[in-house]
Write an enzyme that holds these catalytic residues in place. Structure first.
Site, mmCIF file in Angstrom:
data_model
loop_
_atom_site.group_PDB
_atom_site.id
_atom_site.type_symbol
_atom_site.label_atom_id
_atom_site.label_comp_id
_atom_site.label_asym_id
_atom_site.label_seq_id
_atom_site.Cartn_x
_atom_site.Cartn_y
_atom_site.Cartn_z
ATOM 1 N N TYR A 149 0.786 -1.206 0.019
ATOM 2 C CA TYR A 149 -0.082 -0.025 -0.022
ATOM 3 C C TYR A 149 0.950 1.261 0.067
ATOM 4 C CZ TYR A 149 -4.260 2.477 1.482
ATOM 5 O OH TYR A 149 -5.187 3.337 1.521
ATOM 6 N N ARG A 167 -6.552 10.190 -10.886
ATOM 7 C CA ARG A 167 -6.018 10.942 -9.819
ATOM 8 C C ARG A 167 -5.616 9.776 -8.928
ATOM 9 N NH1 ARG A 167 -5.871 10.038 -5.022
ATOM 10 N NH2 ARG A 167 -7.746 11.020 -4.101
ATOM 11 N N LYS A 198 -5.692 -1.993 -2.896
ATOM 12 C CA LYS A 198 -6.980 -1.766 -2.057
ATOM 13 C C LYS A 198 -7.631 -3.282 -1.600
ATOM 14 C CE LYS A 198 -7.062 2.838 -1.676
ATOM 15 N NZ LYS A 198 -7.264 3.715 -0.317
ATOM 16 N N GLU A 231 -12.067 4.550 -6.645
ATOM 17 C CA GLU A 231 -11.046 4.997 -6.092
ATOM 18 C C GLU A 231 -10.014 5.576 -7.037
ATOM 19 O OE1 GLU A 231 -10.360 3.569 -2.838
ATOM 20 O OE2 GLU A 231 -8.896 5.461 -3.060
ATOM 21 N N ASP A 232 -9.663 6.911 -6.517
ATOM 22 C CA ASP A 232 -8.764 7.524 -7.447
ATOM 23 C C ASP A 232 -9.195 8.213 -8.802
ATOM 24 O OD1 ASP A 232 -7.462 7.467 -4.866
ATOM 25 O OD2 ASP A 232 -5.536 6.380 -5.803
ATOM 26 N N ASP A 236 -14.169 6.121 -1.919
ATOM 27 C CA ASP A 236 -13.508 5.985 -0.747
ATOM 28 C C ASP A 236 -12.552 7.373 -0.467
ATOM 29 O OD1 ASP A 236 -12.093 4.768 1.011
ATOM 30 O OD2 ASP A 236 -10.204 4.531 -0.306
ATOM 31 N N ASP A 237 -12.250 8.131 -1.530
ATOM 32 C CA ASP A 237 -11.338 9.372 -1.445
ATOM 33 C C ASP A 237 -12.152 10.509 -0.900
ATOM 34 O OD1 ASP A 237 -8.806 8.450 -2.562
ATOM 35 O OD2 ASP A 237 -10.195 8.230 -4.492
ATOM 36 N N ASN A 279 -0.797 11.475 -0.093
ATOM 37 C CA ASN A 279 0.059 10.322 -0.063
ATOM 38 C C ASN A 279 0.807 10.479 -1.676
ATOM 39 O OD1 ASN A 279 -0.862 9.146 2.228
ATOM 40 N ND2 ASN A 279 -2.668 8.694 1.059
ATOM 41 N N ASN A 331 -5.325 7.274 7.405
ATOM 42 C CA ASN A 331 -5.570 6.791 6.118
ATOM 43 C C ASN A 331 -6.921 6.054 5.936
ATOM 44 O OD1 ASN A 331 -5.155 4.762 3.691
ATOM 45 N ND2 ASN A 331 -3.376 5.883 3.659
HETATM 46 N N1 NDP Z 1 -4.953 9.840 3.762
HETATM 47 C C1 NDP Z 1 -5.942 9.501 3.218
HETATM 48 O O1 NDP Z 1 -6.567 8.473 3.681
HETATM 49 C C2 NDP Z 1 -6.236 10.161 1.838
HETATM 50 C C3 NDP Z 1 -5.420 10.992 1.256
HETATM 51 N N2 NDP Z 1 -5.554 11.649 0.046
HETATM 52 C C4 NDP Z 1 -4.705 12.386 -0.532
HETATM 53 O O2 NDP Z 1 -4.993 13.741 -0.761
HETATM 54 C C5 NDP Z 1 -4.547 14.337 -1.752
HETATM 55 C C6 NDP Z 1 -5.475 14.996 -2.530
HETATM 56 O O3 NDP Z 1 -6.669 14.297 -2.917
HETATM 57 P P1 NDP Z 1 -7.725 14.575 -3.796
HETATM 58 O O4 NDP Z 1 -8.512 15.491 -2.741
HETATM 59 O O5 NDP Z 1 -8.531 13.641 -4.030
HETATM 60 O O6 NDP Z 1 -7.215 15.524 -4.903
HETATM 61 P P2 NDP Z 1 -7.799 16.595 -5.940
HETATM 62 O O7 NDP Z 1 -7.163 16.948 -6.842
HETATM 63 O O8 NDP Z 1 -9.312 16.591 -5.748
HETATM 64 O O9 NDP Z 1 -7.563 17.952 -4.610
HETATM 65 C C7 NDP Z 1 -6.374 18.619 -4.532
HETATM 66 C C8 NDP Z 1 -6.590 19.937 -4.062
HETATM 67 O O10 NDP Z 1 -5.472 20.470 -3.903
HETATM 68 C C9 NDP Z 1 -5.163 21.977 -4.193
HETATM 69 N N3 NDP Z 1 -4.021 22.398 -4.457
HETATM 70 C C10 NDP Z 1 -3.173 21.706 -5.423
HETATM 71 N N4 NDP Z 1 -1.827 22.527 -5.290
HETATM 72 C C11 NDP Z 1 -1.969 23.196 -4.526
HETATM 73 C C12 NDP Z 1 -1.160 24.331 -3.643
HETATM 74 N N5 NDP Z 1 0.107 24.261 -4.267
HETATM 75 N N6 NDP Z 1 -1.531 24.907 -2.702
HETATM 76 C C13 NDP Z 1 -2.736 24.605 -2.268
HETATM 77 N N7 NDP Z 1 -3.769 24.079 -2.622
HETATM 78 C C14 NDP Z 1 -3.269 23.105 -3.695
HETATM 79 C C15 NDP Z 1 -6.153 21.812 -5.362
HETATM 80 O O11 NDP Z 1 -6.443 23.387 -5.820
HETATM 81 P P3 NDP Z 1 -7.490 23.491 -7.171
HETATM 82 O O12 NDP Z 1 -8.738 23.054 -6.762
HETATM 83 O O13 NDP Z 1 -7.380 25.048 -7.209
HETATM 84 O O14 NDP Z 1 -7.038 22.515 -8.392
HETATM 85 C C16 NDP Z 1 -7.325 20.940 -5.069
HETATM 86 O O15 NDP Z 1 -8.117 21.736 -4.364
HETATM 87 C C17 NDP Z 1 -3.741 13.294 -2.593
HETATM 88 O O16 NDP Z 1 -2.315 13.484 -2.365
HETATM 89 C C18 NDP Z 1 -4.459 11.978 -2.081
HETATM 90 O O17 NDP Z 1 -3.247 10.948 -1.852
HETATM 91 C C19 NDP Z 1 -6.912 11.121 -0.598
HETATM 92 C C20 NDP Z 1 -7.687 10.230 -0.094
HETATM 93 C C21 NDP Z 1 -7.436 9.543 1.130
HETATM 94 C C1 PYR Z 2 -5.256 6.798 0.419
HETATM 95 C C2 PYR Z 2 -6.115 6.885 -0.648
HETATM 96 O O1 PYR Z 2 -7.075 6.643 -0.999
HETATM 97 C C3 PYR Z 2 -5.475 8.128 -1.591
HETATM 98 O O2 PYR Z 2 -4.303 8.593 -1.213
HETATM 99 O O3 PYR Z 2 -5.810 8.114 -2.519
HETATM 100 MG MG MG Z 3 -7.480 6.653 -2.856
#
Ligand code: NDP
Ligand code: PYR
Ligand code: MG
Length: 611
Positions: free
Chosen positions: A132, A185, A203, A275-276, A298-299, A440, A484
């Site tokens: 993972y 993504r 997953k 997912e993603d 999931d996200d 991540n 996570n």
């Molecule tokens: N720990 C966990 O269980 C999980 C972690 N994640 C992690 O969260 C992260 C984001 O995922 P997700 O929400 O799906 O992605 P998205 O693409 O939906 O969102 C990313 C966000 O970050 C913003 N962003 C990008 N660059 C910057 C910057 N330099 N400064 C500030 N904001 C910025 C984007 O802005 P804009 O809207 O303007 O493009 C957007 O709003 C990933 O790394 C993912 O691995 C996700 C799911 C679960």
């Molecule tokens: C953990 C997870 O689902 C992610 O980073 O997208």
């Molecule tokens: Mg994910």
């Protein structure tokens, strides 16, 4: 019979210790080595050794080898599963890097599934970071080097009109859960196209390793609609379609057909975990299918629940209510908005009004603080609920001065956004700042655990999406928790499958969050963790699932009848068993279906089909 359960991590042995240990476990021809469960197989001979669900490798006894026509195909020694597991761990310790360890483990999974899951379940803390995050991120980036044999389905946009036929090519009939991605993504690594297949595979391996859902019930699917990542599509080893991503009507029709085909092939209660997917599709598809299919994202939803659980635990330290905090989300995408919505919901349950609850949540995206009238970037979509009246500030440190958050939540996919200035400001404004770096893999974490503790003088309450090693700061050792969704999605899946729930509704995530938060002990909090330790994740998952099952029966959404009295026991009875079955004298003498006379079971057979 041992189901997936916590076992101690064995220390690495040197070669002579290994040989000594090995000798204790070698089972000789005269030994009685007979696991309790008998099994039958229509497969025998060399094909048995090539079938990962049935293969026991050198653990086949001499008697079994004779019964199954494989005598002579294996070296003469008979090894127990314990010694096989030790051999695997020894090889993993000897491997040069985590990428090679991943490869080694996947090769094992393709040879001997029971041994693979036994080793993972025994060594979760060591091996979760391999199968993972973070290693799976690197693996996806290099997936062209990894792909060897089919471990799931690849369905492309050109298969439109024939998706059901492709699903029929998967020969397992009992598929109860699918994890699907379009690679839009992948973690914080962006669009990786078909290279993203590593994620649904990983997953679903956690479905089995953490939740005990049998691997035969799990199907990873990559929906390949192209990739806009030129570095990926021009890679000579790329395994997917070399074209721009299909969008709009054609994309939507493709996903619609996929959803309907899954139900047609595997039934209405086949769980589909999204997912993603990239944010725009993720939200749209969730809204479109949530009430029509057995599905969740999931996200958005799993992440929301795990973070709310961590907050519930963290607030036991600060002694505050959710609604007494101010939240700054850095990143305003699907993860951030999913969390914000669930936290809002939880604040409303605490007694806050919806306006009051939303007023506590600020968002910051790539264009800066999200405020009304901001000139750059869009303000609509899921983030719209959190647009505030205020100053359009770009610099993150200045935003902290302005918003004065008690909770700083990173979900941006951008590594090291929480530089030392940001962390110091959080420490100046709060006695116990709550800082979650959720992105991540590790390279995308907004800060490391070490940076968080150092810059806040050891006062912060920290969690991260990918694991960090314990940090020693001023003679105190901190064990950062892993925020996570792996603490949530296996439990949601286990409960949904166990009682054949028709939909995965929002309340399940709130319940899962509250349950997970309540399982964080005082000892965990003292050591810096706002989540239970990773080695306990299987038990934690079963407990959360039992609560969910209780709730599903209570609200008349469980379709398995009669209702079991003891929900935890009911779940435990369904778990995957990593111990090997026994191939007895009649094991391969499987009657042909047309041979009715021979189908009458003999009393002597004492057959249990096992797992
Ligand atoms: N720990 C966990 O269980 C999980 C972690 N994640 C992690 O969260 C992260 C984001 O995922 P997700 O929400 O799906 O992605 P998205 O693409 O939906 O969102 C990313 C966000 O970050 C913003 N962003 C990008 N660059 C910057 C910057 N330099 N400064 C500030 N904001 C910025 C984007 O802005 P804009 O809207 O303007 O493009 C957007 O709003 C990933 O790394 C993912 O691995 C996700 C799911 C679960
Ligand atoms: C953990 C997870 O689902 C992610 O980073 O997208
Ligand atoms: Mg994910």
């Amino acid at each position: 019979m041992s189901s997936i359960s916590k076992r101690c991590i064995r220390p690495l042995l040197n070669y002579s210790q290994y040989i000594k240990y090995f000798r204790r476990f070698v089972v000789t021809v005269t030994d009685e080595y007979r696991p309790a469960i008998k099994t039958r197989s229509s497969i025998k001979g060399i094909e048995l050794l090539r079938n990962p669900s049935l293969n026991k490798g050198m653990a086949f006894t001499i008697e079994e080898r004779q019964n199954m026509g494989i005598h002579g195909l294996l070296p003469p020694a008979v090894l127990s599963q314990d010694i096989q597991a030790l051999r695997v761990m020894t090889n993993l310790h000897r491997a040069q890097n985590d990428f090679d360890r991943y490869n080694e483990l996947m090769n094992l999974c393709e040879r001997n599934e029971k041994l693979f899951y036994r080793v993972i379940a025994d060594n979760l803390e060591l091996l979760l970071p391999i199968v993972y995050t973070p290693t799976v991120g690197l693996v996806c980036q290099k997936y062209g080097l990894i792909f060897k044999r089919p471990r799931g389905l690849f369905i492309t946009i050109h298969d439109k009109g024939h998706i059901y036929d492709i699903l029929c090519n998967w020969t397992e009939e009992q598929v109860k859960a699918i994890v699907v991605t379009d690679g839009g993504r992948i973690l914080g690594l962006g669009d990786l196209g078909a290279f993203g297949m590593g994620i649904p595979i990983g997953k679903l391996q956690l479905y089995t390793a953490i939740a005990g859902i049998p691997p035969q019930n799990c199907l990873p699917i990559m929906l390949d609609v192209g990739t806009n990542n030129e570095e990926v599509s021009t890679n000579p080893l790329y395994i997917g379609l070399r074209q721009q991503r299909v969008r709009g009507k054609e994309y939507d029709e493709f996903i619609d057909e996929f959803m309907a085909a899954v139900v047609h092939r595997f039934g209405w209660n086949c769980l589909i975990q999204f997912e993603d997917f990239a944010s725009d599709n993720a939200y749209r598809l969730l809204e479109r299918y949530q009430k029509r299919y057995c599905t969740f994202n999931d996200d958005i939803q799993g992440t929301a629940a795990v973070v709310l659980a961590g907050l519930i635990a963290a607030l036991r330290i600060t002694g505050t209510k959710l609604s007494e905090n101010t939240y700054l989300f850095v990143g305003a995408g699907q993860a951030a908005c999913g969390i914000a919505d669930l936290v809002t919901h939880a604040m409303i349950r605490e007694g806050a009004s919806p306006e009051e609850a939303r007023s506590k949540i600020w968002m910051y995206d790539v264009h800066g603080l999200i405020v009304q009238g901001r000139l750059q970037g869009d303000l609509d979509g899921p983030k719209a609920s959190y647009v505030k009246k205020g100053k359009a500030i770009k610099d993150l440190s200045s935003v902290i001065d302005y918003v004065k958050p008690t909770v700083l939540m990173g979900a941006s996919g951008v590594g090291r956004l929480f530089h030392d200035g940001v962390l110091k400001k959080m420490a100046q404004a709060n006695e116990r700042p709550i800082i979650f770096a959720l992105s991540n893999p590790t390279s995308r974490a907004e800060c490391t655990a070490e940076e968080a503790y150092r810059e806040t003088d050891g006062r912060c309450i920290f969690a991260s999406g990918s694991p960090f090693k314990p940090v020693v700061y001023k003679d105190k050792t901190f064990h950062p928790g892993q925020g996570n969704n792996a603490y949530i999605f296996p439990a949601i899946a286990l409960a949904t499958i166990a009682c054949s729930a028709r939909h995965v509704e929002e309340d399940m995530f709130l319940i899962a969050a509250q349950q997970l938060g309540s399982l964080v002990s005082e000892k965990d909090l003292e050591s810096g963790r706002v989540y239970p330790p990773v080695p306990s994740i299987h038990d934690v998952t079963v407990k959360i699932a039992a609560h969910l099952v209780e709730h599903l029966y209570k609200t008349k959404r469980a379709w398995n009848y009669p209702e079991p009295n003891d929900k935890e026991e009911f779940i435990r009875m369904q778990l995957y068993d990593t111990s090997y079955p026994y191939f007895g004298p009649s094991a391969w003498n499987w009657p042909e279906p047309h041979d009715k006379a021979r189908c009458i079971p003999s009393i002597d057979d004492n057959i249990s089909l096992g797992s």
